[in-house]
Motif scaffolding. Structure first.
Motif, PDB file in Angstrom:
ATOM      1  N   HIS B 128       1.011  -1.253  -0.019  1.00  0.00           N
ATOM      2  CA  HIS B 128      -0.117  -0.053   0.050  1.00  0.00           C
ATOM      3  C   HIS B 128       1.009   1.181   0.013  1.00  0.00           C
ATOM      4  O   HIS B 128       1.963   1.193   0.515  1.00  0.00           O
ATOM      5  CB  HIS B 128      -1.080  -0.007   1.291  1.00  0.00           C
ATOM      6  N   CYS B 166      -4.465   5.955  -2.110  1.00  0.00           N
ATOM      7  CA  CYS B 166      -3.272   4.698  -2.240  1.00  0.00           C
ATOM      8  C   CYS B 166      -2.812   4.860  -3.555  1.00  0.00           C
ATOM      9  O   CYS B 166      -3.555   4.535  -4.541  1.00  0.00           O
ATOM     10  CB  CYS B 166      -3.932   3.688  -1.725  1.00  0.00           C
ATOM     11  N   HIS B 170      -4.606   0.808  -5.961  1.00  0.00           N
ATOM     12  CA  HIS B 170      -5.582   0.783  -5.159  1.00  0.00           C
ATOM     13  C   HIS B 170      -6.739   2.035  -5.354  1.00  0.00           C
ATOM     14  O   HIS B 170      -6.771   2.907  -4.377  1.00  0.00           O
ATOM     15  CB  HIS B 170      -5.808   0.587  -3.763  1.00  0.00           C
TER      16      HIS B 170
HETATM   17 CU   LIG Z   1      -3.455   0.278  -1.309  1.00  0.00          CU
END
Ligand SMILES: [Cu+2]
Lengths: 264, 236
Positions: B128, B166, B170
């Motif tokens: 992430h 992110c 994502h």
């Molecule tokens: Cu992420």
């Protein structure tokens, strides 16, 4: 033109001495008329003649030249956007992620230019003009009045940086730190996340292809370390200062050099 | 001389700049403090899911859309802040937490006091990349969280509205952090209700904000040892 500026500043010194200690207001006005005033004029003039054509009169990056296209090795095209100074966001900094750059950072970019982009070098420009144009650039964004520039990170290159042993360690870190998600397994800038990457202006952000040529942040080993540590603000490239120890960041630098063909 | 006058200018400028936007908050004992409570209502809400387009093995096929949690007209996740309190109760010294868990930021909305810390965690075995902006545009930090169990601590240096996304592909991930200049803030619960206690008696402006349903400002008088009521309605 420059000689006139000098003469005005000379007058400023005499006048300044004359009114020393009378009132703060006089000092303020005196400096404004003869000190800061002439620097602002100079900054405006330098900006108009050298910067405005790409960065725009308003500093918003929408100059006459506009978006600059370049063609990378292997036929890959990417787009280069002149910096929008009104946002107060800077890519190439020695300061931590989210912080304003130091004057030395700005000067380095102005002097050396940015390879693989439209930003030329300005080694011919006298120091006083660079200083003046830096002040002029800062006036485009209110951020320079609200925030102070950050502190430069310390860069102490260990002896093993750039060695093949260090690069081998870096290769594992490259995998573990998921650098490949954006930059690709072999550093070709072709990782699985590429299609989703956007910069702060919503334009596509192209991860660096380590086999393609010059680094935008500078050619030296210390420059690569600085980019890993502070990140590239305005783009998805994060800072690894908190995610990875200093020694490991240097191994990553070594592996970068290896992908660039600079380590045997 | 020129240097001296520049210095004076700088000093004057610095004085104005540091003095005007936010006076430093001072913690002190609150005598006969009152409280503020109420309910935030409005709509329309937005129930549903967001499509996952990467790391489905960890994230699942969809995640809940938390951008408009409204139940029976009650809004969850609205942030209430009392404005202009420079001296009052002690701030929470625990760092705020932002967890990346199953490809969702937890919590989705929170408030914290300026000057406090935030722990950014990764509970997933994937990358992430928490990229936080303040005021919509300016990166305040951008940090990589490549491994499970990773924790990065950052300072919340500036008051304002922060949003976090992110950058690890994502695109559905989003969090909000209201960084306030005093510890007088609250986030509404599932019933749309909130309570802020230990408030020095006085007349205040109160802001109510929600990420998709907008914001409103109200005036309220909080009396000593009493609970003042504030109900606010938000509408898109
Ligand atoms: Cu992420």
């Amino acid at each position: 033109m420059r000689s006139i500026a000098k003469r005005e500043r000379g007058r400023g010194v005499c006048l300044g001495l004359g009114i020393a200690g009378i009132t703060v207001w006089t000092l303020f006005a005196g400096a404004d008329a003869f000190g800061a005033g002439s620097e602002a004029d100079l900054g405006k003039k330098v900006y108009a003649s050298r910067c405005g054509i790409c960065h725009g009169d308003k500093g918003d990056g929408k100059g006459l030249v506009g978006i600059i296209h370049r063609v990378e090795k292997r036929g890959l095209t990417w787009v280069s956007y002149p910096r929008d100074f009104t946002a107060g966001i800077f890519k190439f900094r020695s300061t931590m992620t989210g912080e304003l750059p130091t004057d030395a950072d700005l000067e380095r970019v102005i002097r050396n230019g940015i390879p693989r982009s439209g930003m030329p070098s300005h080694i011919d420009v006298p120091a006083n003009e660079i200083k003046a144009v830096m002040a002029y650039i800062k006036a485009f964004s209110p951020r320079w009045k609200q925030d102070k520039p950050g502190k430069s990170i310390a860069i102490k290159k260990p002896a093993e940086a750039g060695s093949s042993a260090s690069a081998a360690k870096g290769e594992k870190i490259w995998k573990d730190m998921k650098c490949w998600e954006c930059h690709g397994e072999k550093g070709l800038g072709d990782g699985p996340s590429v299609a989703t990457l956007k910069d702060d202006w919503g334009d596509p952000s192209v991860p660096f292809d380590f086999t393609s040529g010059a680094l935008k942040g500078g050619p030296d080993i210390e420059d690569i370390y600085r980019t890993f540590t502070t990140g590239v603000d305005g783009t998805p490239m994060p800072s690894y200062a908190d995610s990875l120890g200093e020694a490991d960041r240097w191994h990553l630098v070594s592996y970068s050099l290896k992908m660039m063909g600079k380590v045997k | 001389m020129k240097n001296a006058s520049r210095f004076t200018m700088g000093a004057i400028a610095a004085l104005f700049l540091t003095a005007s936007p936010a006076l430093a908050y001072e913690a002190a004992e609150v005598k006969d403090g009152g409280s503020l409570s109420g309910t935030v209502t409005g709509g329309p809400g937005k129930a549903g899911t967001l499509k996952v387009t990467k790391n489905e093995d960890v994230c699942g096929k969809t995640v809940a859309d938390e951008s408009g949690k409204v139940k029976e007209n009650k809004i969850e996740g609205a942030v209430v802040t009392i404005q202009g309190i420079a001296k009052g109760k002690k701030a929470d010294t625990k760092p705020a937490v932002l967890d990346n868990a199953q490809c969702v930021f937890h919590p989705h909305v929170q408030a914290a006091m300026v000057g406090s810390k935030i722990d950014i965690l990764n509970s997933d075995p994937i990358l992430h990349n928490s990229h936080a902006y303040i005021g919509g545009k300016i990166t305040t930090f951008n940090v990589a969280l490549p491994t499970k169990g990773q924790k990065v601590t950052k300072d919340l240096k500036k008051a304002g509205l922060m949003d976090v996304k992110c950058d690890a592909g994502h695109t559905w991930m989003k969090a909000w952090i209201v960084v306030h200049d005093s510890p007088y803030y609250a986030v509404t619960d599932a019933k749309g209700s909130f309570k802020i206690d230990n408030v020095p008696p006085g007349k205040y402006k109160v802001k109510v904000w929600h990420e998709t349903l907008g914001e409103t400002e109200k005036e309220v008088t909080i009396a000593a040892k009493a609970d003042a009521k504030l109900d606010a309605a938000l509408k898109k």
